[in-house]
Design an enzyme around this catalytic site. Sequence first.
Site, PDB file in Angstrom:
ATOM      1  N   ARG A   1       0.839  -1.189   0.000  1.00 19.45           N
ATOM      2  CA  ARG A   1       0.000   0.000   0.000  1.00 19.45           C
ATOM      3  C   ARG A   1       0.874   1.239   0.000  1.00 19.45           C
ATOM      4  NH1 ARG A   1      -1.830   0.748   4.434  1.00 19.45           N
ATOM      5  NH2 ARG A   1      -1.253  -1.192   5.451  1.00 19.45           N
TER       6      ARG A   1
ATOM      7  N   TYR B   1      -1.816  -3.519  -6.678  1.00 15.42           N
ATOM      8  CA  TYR B   1      -1.443  -4.308  -5.502  1.00 15.42           C
ATOM      9  C   TYR B   1      -2.420  -4.205  -4.339  1.00 15.42           C
ATOM     10  CZ  TYR B   1       1.648  -7.166  -2.803  1.00 15.42           C
ATOM     11  OH  TYR B   1       2.184  -8.228  -2.113  1.00 15.42           O
TER      12      TYR B   1
ATOM     13  N   LYS C   1      -9.576  -2.530   2.163  1.00 17.90           N
ATOM     14  CA  LYS C   1      -9.293  -1.365   3.001  1.00 17.90           C
ATOM     15  C   LYS C   1     -10.116  -0.156   2.562  1.00 17.90           C
ATOM     16  CE  LYS C   1      -5.934  -3.790   4.891  1.00 17.90           C
ATOM     17  NZ  LYS C   1      -6.098  -4.435   6.199  1.00 17.90           N
TER      18      LYS C   1
ATOM     19  N   HIS D   1     -10.338  -2.587  12.058  1.00 14.95           N
ATOM     20  CA  HIS D   1      -9.248  -3.388  11.505  1.00 14.95           C
ATOM     21  C   HIS D   1      -8.931  -4.508  12.498  1.00 14.95           C
ATOM     22  CE1 HIS D   1      -4.857  -3.339   9.828  1.00 14.95           C
ATOM     23  NE2 HIS D   1      -5.590  -4.225   9.206  1.00 14.95           N
TER      24      HIS D   1
ATOM     25  N   SER E   1      -0.997  -3.780  10.208  1.00 12.09           N
ATOM     26  CA  SER E   1      -0.728  -4.750   9.154  1.00 12.09           C
ATOM     27  C   SER E   1       0.609  -5.457   9.400  1.00 12.09           C
ATOM     28  CB  SER E   1      -0.673  -4.055   7.796  1.00 12.09           C
ATOM     29  OG  SER E   1      -1.903  -3.418   7.544  1.00 12.09           O
TER      30      SER E   1
ATOM     31  N   CYS F   1       1.519  -7.734  11.659  1.00 13.50           N
ATOM     32  CA  CYS F   1       1.946  -7.959  13.053  1.00 13.50           C
ATOM     33  C   CYS F   1       1.407  -9.282  13.590  1.00 13.50           C
ATOM     34  CB  CYS F   1       1.470  -6.831  13.954  1.00 13.50           C
ATOM     35  SG  CYS F   1       2.432  -5.328  13.811  1.00 13.50           S
TER      36      CYS F   1
ATOM     37  N   ASP G   1      -8.986 -10.004   9.452  1.00 12.78           N
ATOM     38  CA  ASP G   1      -8.525  -8.642   9.148  1.00 12.78           C
ATOM     39  C   ASP G   1      -9.528  -7.534   9.469  1.00 12.78           C
ATOM     40  OD1 ASP G   1      -6.406  -6.977   8.162  1.00 12.78           O
ATOM     41  OD2 ASP G   1      -7.489  -6.705   6.286  1.00 12.78           O
TER      42      ASP G   1
ATOM     43  N   ARG H   1       2.186 -11.985  -0.612  1.00 10.93           N
ATOM     44  CA  ARG H   1       0.875 -12.299  -0.034  1.00 10.93           C
ATOM     45  C   ARG H   1       0.278 -13.568  -0.624  1.00 10.93           C
ATOM     46  NH1 ARG H   1      -1.360  -8.638   4.015  1.00 10.93           N
ATOM     47  NH2 ARG H   1       0.249  -7.057   4.157  1.00 10.93           N
TER      48      ARG H   1
END
Length: 578
Positions: A67, A195, A204, A224, A246, A248, A273, A363
Amino acid sequence: MATRLEQWVDETARLTKPDNLVWCDGSEAENDRLLGAMCDDGTLTRLNEELNPGCYLHRSHSSDVARTEHLTFICSDQPADAGPTNNWMAPAEARAKVTPLFDGAMSGRTMFVVPYLMGPPGAPHSKVGIEITDSPYVVANMRTMTRMGQVALDQLGGGDHFVPGLHSLGDLSPERRFILHFPQDRLIWSVGSGYGGNALLGKKCFALRIASTMARDEGWMAEHMLILELESPGGQVDYIAAAFPSACGKTNLAMLVSPLEQLGYHVRTIGDDIAWLRVGDDGRLWAVNPEAGFFGVVPGTNDHTNPNAMRTIQTNTIYTNVAVDESGVPWWEGKSKTPPAGLTSWQGTPFAGEGKAAHPNSRFTAPARQCPCISPKWEDGQGVPISAFLFGGRRARLVPLVAQSFDWNHGVLMAAMMGSEMTAAAVGEVGKVRRDPMAMLPFCGYNMGDYFGHWLRMGARLTRPPLIFTCNWFRQDASGNFLWPGFGENLRVLLWMLERARGTGAVVETPIGFTPAPGALNLDGLDVGAATLAELSRVDAEGWRQEVADTRAFFAQFGDRLPADLTAQLTALEARLG
Ligand code: SAT
Ligand code: MN
């Protein structure tokens, strides 16, 4: 009369001038056709068909791997409505600047109209989005991440209630990349990136940035957060929602394998998420996972860290920016100790052992229903009742393993104070601590000062609010070793939280909240000594005074949009620290 949808598709086609226009129905046949065409033109590579059936590799442009928050804008009428933590652009200026980038952008390409549903089919609070894109890779990902195609049109039922999102790869140049949100119009424009969160607009952009503004206006919450289900011996089932920045370990926590399975403690996944939460008639908060798939970080995933994810991503998975061995099996750092011979790196070149074979933000896109530990409740339209919120970050120092807030408003302060060392999920300085309130800093679609106020107001409406905790799995000793084993063992912390929710669980009262009393965490079979445990829970008053000062400076930017209650909470914390 054409519907709003038909009009918008028409207008968009006139602007972007595609060669073809395809309405996606989400069918297997359509998906096979798209995947086949992408293999033919090199967008995808089929992976090993025996070991990884239905799996594909995509390599994104090397300047388009995460991002790009500095190119992400909230286009509200007033800059103060976007707030100091978002980039703002006036709606008219945004349209004037970015319309030319869409002009003719799809010529030579196919324009796909992708209807999708956030939330389970038929559920009262599920929401329809329509993404128009010129990327077949985006279409294939949306099919996994959302309920896509006819099912969404059925939910729309010919009505006008949908969130439009226009996406074009453009020329993929960061110079001409914009991720724009128009909260007043509930509209998304994205150009110049293919992406992840930049391009899969349901995630998001809609389910967090646009949805958070809807939630503010309508009295619910878009957060989130992962959602997990915990069954205790005797069959009691509880639900926890947890927010982490993100990359973690949210996916790992969501799919945690219980080390106490033999004793009757079972863990299942609802989501990894995003959580949409509403106040139930019973005064509790009920959570739904609006997504249908996982877009998880690949590096570090293995049979120890996340065996459930390993099984989930064995089949029908799109891998983006991983390495691949000679037999077409994907590889990434952490999958095995040493890379196999003859590896091709994420950039498509022979891997010589220098640097990373897989991109740190590579990913997987995999269907949630493939997860061995998915809960039977994961598609329940009512959602699941949340007993506890957990807020965590990646902090080498200071933040204890776990702490419970004294009450809701104090918990909102703890969550708003969250900081975390930055990861590869966004372009930026990896490792630097940044404030990331509720792990929503990059995802809140409006002024975060108002967002804190929304949290406080929601609490006031809950007669049975979730308890609020913070955690830190990443605390280190002086030589940089992690103090806590993490992964599955995190269950022990969750169990203490549940005890607290039931009114038991021994505590020590500290200035920053309640920490587990010595002996309160179930550490059976675990090799964590008393001294380590004490260090994990240690509250360093001097360090916390510094943290309060940092928070005060962070809060100052919100000016009069910062709720007075939050300032009062911070002042009270400072007083407790002495
Ligand atoms: O690329 S995404 O924004 O979808 C992933 C993340 O940052 O959590
Ligand atoms: Mn995320």
